[in-house]
Design an enzyme around this catalytic site. Sequence first.
Site, PDB file in Angstrom:
ATOM      1  N   SER A  65      40.213  38.646  39.723  1.00 40.25           N
ATOM      2  CA  SER A  65      40.188  40.110  39.747  1.00 40.25           C
ATOM      3  C   SER A  65      39.617  40.595  41.071  1.00 40.25           C
ATOM      4  CB  SER A  65      39.353  40.642  38.583  1.00 40.25           C
ATOM      5  OG  SER A  65      38.029  40.113  38.633  1.00 40.25           O
ATOM      6  N   HIS A 106      38.817  45.335  39.165  1.00 39.31           N
ATOM      7  CA  HIS A 106      37.872  45.209  38.050  1.00 39.31           C
ATOM      8  C   HIS A 106      36.553  45.887  38.425  1.00 39.31           C
ATOM      9  CE1 HIS A 106      35.613  43.760  34.755  1.00 39.31           C
ATOM     10  NE2 HIS A 106      35.511  42.478  35.061  1.00 39.31           N
ATOM     11  N   CYS A 120      36.450  39.448  28.271  1.00 41.54           N
ATOM     12  CA  CYS A 120      35.429  38.408  28.392  1.00 41.54           C
ATOM     13  C   CYS A 120      34.245  38.980  29.163  1.00 41.54           C
ATOM     14  CB  CYS A 120      35.986  37.164  29.077  1.00 41.54           C
ATOM     15  SG  CYS A 120      36.553  37.445  30.771  1.00 41.54           S
ATOM     16  N   ARG A 148      49.222  44.659  45.637  1.00 39.57           N
ATOM     17  CA  ARG A 148      49.783  43.996  46.812  1.00 39.57           C
ATOM     18  C   ARG A 148      51.254  43.688  46.547  1.00 39.57           C
ATOM     19  NH1 ARG A 148      44.465  41.532  46.806  1.00 39.57           N
ATOM     20  NH2 ARG A 148      45.233  39.728  45.651  1.00 39.57           N
ATOM     21  N   CYS A 157      31.056  42.866  31.824  1.00 42.88           N
ATOM     22  CA  CYS A 157      32.415  43.362  32.060  1.00 42.88           C
ATOM     23  C   CYS A 157      32.938  44.226  30.920  1.00 42.88           C
ATOM     24  CB  CYS A 157      33.370  42.191  32.287  1.00 42.88           C
ATOM     25  SG  CYS A 157      32.945  41.187  33.717  1.00 42.88           S
ATOM     26  N   GLN A 166      30.609  33.016  37.097  1.00 45.57           N
ATOM     27  CA  GLN A 166      31.891  33.213  36.424  1.00 45.57           C
ATOM     28  C   GLN A 166      33.024  32.506  37.161  1.00 45.57           C
ATOM     29  OE1 GLN A 166      33.057  36.999  34.881  1.00 45.57           O
ATOM     30  NE2 GLN A 166      30.953  37.675  34.548  1.00 45.57           N
TER      31      GLN A 166
END
Length: 408
Positions: A263, A364, A394, A226, A107, A167
Amino acid sequence: MAQTQGNSSPRQAGGARDVVIVDAVRSPVGKGKPGGALSDVHPVDLLAQTMAALLARSPEVDPGTVDDVIMGCVSQVGEQSATPGRMAWLAAGLPSHVPATTIDRKCGSGQQSVHFAAQGILSGEVDIVVAGGIESMSRVIMGSARMDADPYGDGILAAYAPGLVSQGVASELVTAEWGFTREQLDEYAARSHERAAAAQDSGAFEREIVPITTPHGVVKADETIRRGTTPEKLGGLRAVFETPELSERFPQVRWSTTAGNSSQITDGASALLIMAREKAEELGLRPRARVHSMSVVGSDPLLMLTGPIPATRKILARSGLTLDEIDHVEVNEAFAPVPLAWLEDFDVDLAKVNPRGGAIALGHPLGASGARLMTTMLHALEDNEQRYGLQLMCEAGGMANATILERL
């Protein structure tokens, strides 16, 4: 425009140099599924449009004088397999003698690309670098690079028996470790959408977003926010990572991670123009920020998502700054407990953290996210006339990058 090979400024190997950001842009973020706003754009073309727009905004820079192109991408398979940073540079019609590479620190790949660019400039080996990232999660499905193979081997199984977890399960472990409730996760997630919607409505994203041409028209805005999201609406979503086997292994977990407080899977690209300060001054460009400090750490590979905490301690020690001096913090919202755990450990005013929303609302796109956060943070520092920004990511396997920018 004449395209020149190489740079003429003197190298300063071993000497102190300032690494500055001249510009930073990103594509809009599209939903990572068929029918998403960017799903019909090949990832190479998405990144090519983003990089071309970046360079077009600084006509003083001859593209032929760029020393290197460093792009992050996590799922380097299929349409993202042929070094997409290189392919995108060529697809944009930019000079073929300029090299490029594609990197993967999960990431944090886009953020790591900025670190590698800065390190090259600090060493005196390069003067101008384009850094950033790409991920088309609608076209290259997350996890597809594994090809259903075991990426760990017997050594990892022996060291972390009965094995590491996803994750999503790590998010549940962090939630249990810090004692967060489902209500706290959903409240944080709703706030992310609220902040992102307010930023979009105010025009805060307009300077950083470059329009992307698709077969169906031009996309100019994020489609992931949203509006009207509330904790109550999010509370109706089911937890997605619970299995009987995991419940038996982790009896402390209450299973609170949902699609709403995680995400979003998305498509996006980002790019930054980074150079030595003296090169920017030579070209008559105004540096917008200095890469003040950088750090990267390893952390518990089972909890996996807690790396931003030790990364913060490390970068503050290296920088000589305190959190009180930091004006803006970006903690990547991989899952709601990530920023919540960071806030619990550092007791920072929530108003400073992800003030324009984060990955829960804005998505993401894995390889692009690190550079997307940095782009948003830079523009926010400028808009609010603030000085220091701290960015934290992270990363899978238990790692984290941290970067401090100083607005100039």
